[in-house]
Design an enzyme around this catalytic site. Structure first.
Site, PDB file in Angstrom:
ATOM      1  N   ASN A   1      -0.428 -17.110 -11.743  1.00  0.00           N
ATOM      2  CA  ASN A   1       0.802 -16.377 -11.217  1.00  0.00           C
ATOM      3  C   ASN A   1       1.332 -17.459  -9.578  1.00  0.00           C
ATOM      4  OD1 ASN A   1      -0.013 -14.995  -9.742  1.00  0.00           O
ATOM      5  ND2 ASN A   1       0.010 -13.362 -11.229  1.00  0.00           N
TER       6      ASN A   1
ATOM      7  N   ILE B   1      -0.139 -15.992  -7.254  1.00  0.00           N
ATOM      8  CA  ILE B   1       0.398 -14.662  -6.403  1.00  0.00           C
ATOM      9  C   ILE B   1      -1.406 -14.143  -6.700  1.00  0.00           C
ATOM     10  CG2 ILE B   1       1.628 -12.446  -6.366  1.00  0.00           C
ATOM     11  CD1 ILE B   1       2.926 -14.999  -4.960  1.00  0.00           C
TER      12      ILE B   1
ATOM     13  N   HIS C   1       3.424  -7.665  -6.929  1.00  0.00           N
ATOM     14  CA  HIS C   1       2.114  -7.753  -7.833  1.00  0.00           C
ATOM     15  C   HIS C   1       1.459  -5.882  -8.167  1.00  0.00           C
ATOM     16  CE1 HIS C   1      -2.679  -8.060  -8.209  1.00  0.00           C
ATOM     17  NE2 HIS C   1      -2.758  -9.054  -7.948  1.00  0.00           N
TER      18      HIS C   1
ATOM     19  N   SER D   1     -41.833 -10.868 -15.101  1.00  0.00           N
ATOM     20  CA  SER D   1     -42.208 -10.084 -14.216  1.00  0.00           C
ATOM     21  C   SER D   1     -42.132  -8.487 -14.998  1.00  0.00           C
ATOM     22  CB  SER D   1     -41.975  -9.556 -13.752  1.00  0.00           C
ATOM     23  OG  SER D   1     -41.807 -11.521 -12.365  1.00  0.00           O
TER      24      SER D   1
ATOM     25  N   GLU E   1     -27.383 -11.217 -13.229  1.00  0.00           N
ATOM     26  CA  GLU E   1     -27.508  -9.677 -13.109  1.00  0.00           C
ATOM     27  C   GLU E   1     -25.739  -9.006 -13.096  1.00  0.00           C
ATOM     28  OE1 GLU E   1     -28.341 -10.932 -10.490  1.00  0.00           O
ATOM     29  OE2 GLU E   1     -30.601 -11.159 -10.767  1.00  0.00           O
TER      30      GLU E   1
ATOM     31  N   ASP F   1     -44.048  -8.950  -1.138  1.00  0.00           N
ATOM     32  CA  ASP F   1     -42.098  -9.687  -1.270  1.00  0.00           C
ATOM     33  C   ASP F   1     -41.418  -8.778   0.397  1.00  0.00           C
ATOM     34  OD1 ASP F   1     -42.814 -11.389  -2.769  1.00  0.00           O
ATOM     35  OD2 ASP F   1     -41.713 -10.968  -4.680  1.00  0.00           O
TER      36      ASP F   1
ATOM     37  N   ARG G   1     -44.488  -1.361 -10.733  1.00  0.00           N
ATOM     38  CA  ARG G   1     -45.450  -3.074 -10.639  1.00  0.00           C
ATOM     39  C   ARG G   1     -46.560  -2.567 -10.230  1.00  0.00           C
ATOM     40  NH1 ARG G   1     -47.528  -7.678  -6.070  1.00  0.00           N
ATOM     41  NH2 ARG G   1     -47.421  -9.167  -7.653  1.00  0.00           N
TER      42      ARG G   1
END
Lengths: 496, 496
Positions: free
Chosen positions: A24, A26, A99, A220, A247, A305, A356
């Site tokens: 639309n 908008i 809207h 992992s 994800e 990391d 881990r």
């Protein structure tokens, strides 16, 4: 923009998917051209979709587009339906002002007048619409009866598949699930993510509807179902899903799979990346869906990391979501129990938060029963007679060093893999674990938010105040005060 | 996949942006074809990018592509560089096994041998590379000196613009900012989002580098800078950004603007949608960037939009992020102070959490000074002489009803717009607000996680346990126990 989902739908060639784009022009701030100039048809074509355009106010054109879309075989379809927001309203058509707000009584009247529609009654349904709906109702009721008959005939012809259908549609978990999964975890010191991978194989054998995968971290997250094949274009009989680095779509797709009533979805990523799927996890919690999140690499101890990958606030921020249960198991027994409790739960999602690194197998007192894990927290080390009334509580990788310190100091240690589950126990059960009046300390390599509910305003939480750092796990433990000796020293000073 | 950022870069025609896509066809789980079959060039073309392909191992081809990309005028450029992961490794090239793990010493030797590279020393730099780098160093040093000279000449020719440049690059806020913004908020009862919009106009006049916008919720977030124009293609002198429905890109773009050293970015959305920009907010906190998030519609009291739009866990989950400061002001004075503290702060981001609904102007005791808001929490209602040692703490929209209840009960009330800031005060300051030994209750229409740090394990938190519901704000207050009468009754029962 649902870009992740659109990309995966095109890749998997989901020909049953038809998407009507209400184009639309908008947005809330004004014309979409303020912030948006994509060639939407071209973008979806780039993702493997069949795309057409239609006047969204021309019912015949939309109907023809739907028929063409349904005939597209193995391509999802996008119908770009050009529409006008506030269609027919003399003052507000094509304006952002309608809207987020209703037209208002005056403009509703003006719109009706402009379209030659009766002004009274306010909610007017013409007789021909009523007739059409009665006709459709009868038509659909007949179609529903015909389907029931076909289904009954299919069941009679295919007793084995009908039995599988019934198993898939039985929400209650199979008898003995808890014991089976605790046994499947074994007795070997491993990372809880590896133990989770072992338990998952057994769970999949017991629950034919268990399907899942990872957002491109399968090796992992240890999420692969061995020998169960990969879902791909035209190959939907398999049980391993490759969500790709998506994800958010993973979480949303899990919700859809759970809503099917036949499937029990799980999805893996690193705990720190759970942030990307949070809106979908929240929806699962709000809708009460059984979904299992496999969130590995659960602390600074993932190591090199560094801080971008090291979760700090994530345990607290997941525990804050109502109806999401968070489980951070410490060893094989707790990992098997955590999976069982996640799959037994029919009214909401569970996050399994996994290490881990390798963790030792815990020694438990003679009175311990695996069922105690159902309480969320249980006595792992009993206090020495005459010891001070003090308890150290820990989760996951911090349980073993906290328990060793408690043994040396003669105080009680409690493993609390799920604080929500513990707080939901009756007061008597809680008091048996944390005796009223006992001082409580907590050890968890995470932001301390929430734990003062157990320790009190000035209590001790051995946790993380800021972000992590890059280095080997042993060096980080030393730097942030989580070695066994450091935990012992903190607790000894706290005992005074 | 950076889809939001790519879409906005194309829309804004960011011709200075060149993106090298390392297209190696490998993901962690295996070939990208497992989960990905987009026509990437076509997708970027659909977003207005100029796209080319090159052999990523052919330096001449990449160099030519970069030159072409730089010549593209007002289109961002994507170079799809086909590469081979582990290039030259005999055993691991094009395999996922070298995505997350090093090649290992043996395979490094095998790779060197296969490429005819000396095996010793382990880190070999050929003399011609050293010569090239020396040459480049001299070349770039000369270029840097030339730029400095041009800049000095520009400054001399343009003293006004040089003065603006200096103001933009002065991180310290202008003198009197706090008083100016407190004054700008005025003395009228309004929604704190509306007050924020008023304060913002004054802040923009004082800080020429303040720029921002909303993720297509400008009229609701009150984020528009009046008369400051809209940033659009070819129009970068304006100060209002239209991010579109792209919260994640908004957060990331704010980080880039803050890193410029000249701009102070703010960005608005609904508090519940902060979940979509959480990863970027976390980066701002980790990098210590000055960014201001304008998060409106901050509780169930947004009303009819219902539980999908009503934040419950969001205050707790934002407070859990280290180095993010959260401010939930209750009235004009606190809203002005919150903006000032956010802009004064040079070492991290601030979230301003604002009401949709109108809130009353608070009455404050004679001893109150606006500067007290700097402490994060302050005494709003003094206790009656001889009153029980009990304090009720509240934030935002819950301050006024909690204060009224405290007045009626004769106990102290504390407004605590920023609990992080309060907890960072010296113990003496904190004790002046929450006297040691006093019982503490908290009222906040949000999940209670974190507040037990003030109230203790069995203390009273009048908060939300589960998700909200759809209805008018007054009906929701009644349903969830947040009317003034209900708060009064809870506090009276707690006092005993």
């Amino acid at each position: 923009m649902a870009a992740e989902a659109a990309s995966l739908a095109g890749h998997l060639r989901l020909g049953n998917l038809i998407f009507l784009y209400d184009d639309n022009h908008i947005s809330i701030e004004g014309p979409t051209a303020l912030a948006f100039s994509e060639d939407v048809p071209r973008r979806f074509e780039a993702c493997g979709w069949w795309v057409t355009r239609a006047d969204g106010h021309d019912r015949e054109a939309v109907s023809r587009s739907l028929e063409q879309a349904a005939a597209q075989g193995d391509r999802p379809a996008l119908i770009c339906a050009r529409t006008h927001i506030g269609f027919g309203s003399p003052a507000k058509q094509d304006r952002e002002s309608c809207h987020g707000a209703p037209l208002g009584a005056d403009e509703v009247r003006a719109t009706k007048a402009a379209r030659g529609w009766p002004l009274e009654p306010a909610f007017h349904v013409p007789p021909e619409v009523r007739r059409l709906l009665e006709h459709r109702k009868a038509e659909r009721a007949a179609a529903s009866r015909a389907w029931d008959e076909r289904f009954a005939a299919w069941r009679a012809r295919n007793p084995d598949r009908a039995a599988l259908w019934d198993r898939l549609h039985t929400a209650a978990p199979p008898a003995g699930l808890f014991e089976e999964l605790v046994a499947a975890a074994g007795h070997e010191a491993q990372a809880t993510r590896a133990l989770s991978g072992k338990v998952l194989q057994r769970a999949a054998a017991l629950l034919p509807g268990l399907v899942g995968g990872s957002a491109d971290l399968g090796p992992s997250n240890n999420t692969e179902l061995k020998g169960a094949g990969s879902v791909g274009p035209g190959s939907f009989g398999a049980r391993n899903l490759h969500f790709g680095v998506r994800e958010h779509a993973m979480g949303a797709i899990m919700n859809g799979l759970a809503l099917s009533g036949a499937l029990v979805p799980y999805g893996g990523t690193f705990l720190v990346f759970a942030d990307y799927m949070r809106p979908a996890m929240r929806m699962a919690a709000l809708m009460g869906l059984r979904a299992v999140y496999v969130l590995t690499h659960d602390s600074i101890f993932l190591g090199e990391d560094g801080p971008t990958h090291q979760p700090i606030e994530h345990l607290a921020s997941l525990r804050a979501i109502p109806n999401l249960r968070v489980f951070r198991p410490a060893d094989p027994l707790e990992t098997g129990a955590a999976w069982a409790l996640a799959l037994e739960r029919l009214d909401g999602p569970t996050a399994l938060v996994l290490s881990r690194q390798k963790l030792p197998v815990l020694e438990r007192p003679a009175a311990f029963q695996p069922e105690h894990v159902r309480r969320g927290g249980y006595v792992l080390v009993e206090e020495r007679p005459g010891a001070p009334a003090a308890v150290v509580v820990a989760t996951g990788s911090e349980v073993a060093p906290a328990a060793a310190a408690a043994r040396a100091l003669g105080i009680r240690a409690v493993s609390m893999p799920s604080v929500e589950l513990f707080l939901a126990q009756p007061a008597g059960e809680r008091a048996a674990v944390l005796p009223p009046g006992a001082r409580v300390a907590v050890v968890e390599a995470s932001r301390d938010l929430g734990w003062h509910r157990l320790v009190g305003p000035d209590g001790l939480v051995v946790g993380m105040q800021g972000f992590g750092a890059s280095g080997p796990a042993e060096a980080l433990a030393e730097h942030f005060g989580f070695t066994q000796a450091q935990i012992h020293a903190r607790l000894a000073a706290w005992l005074g």
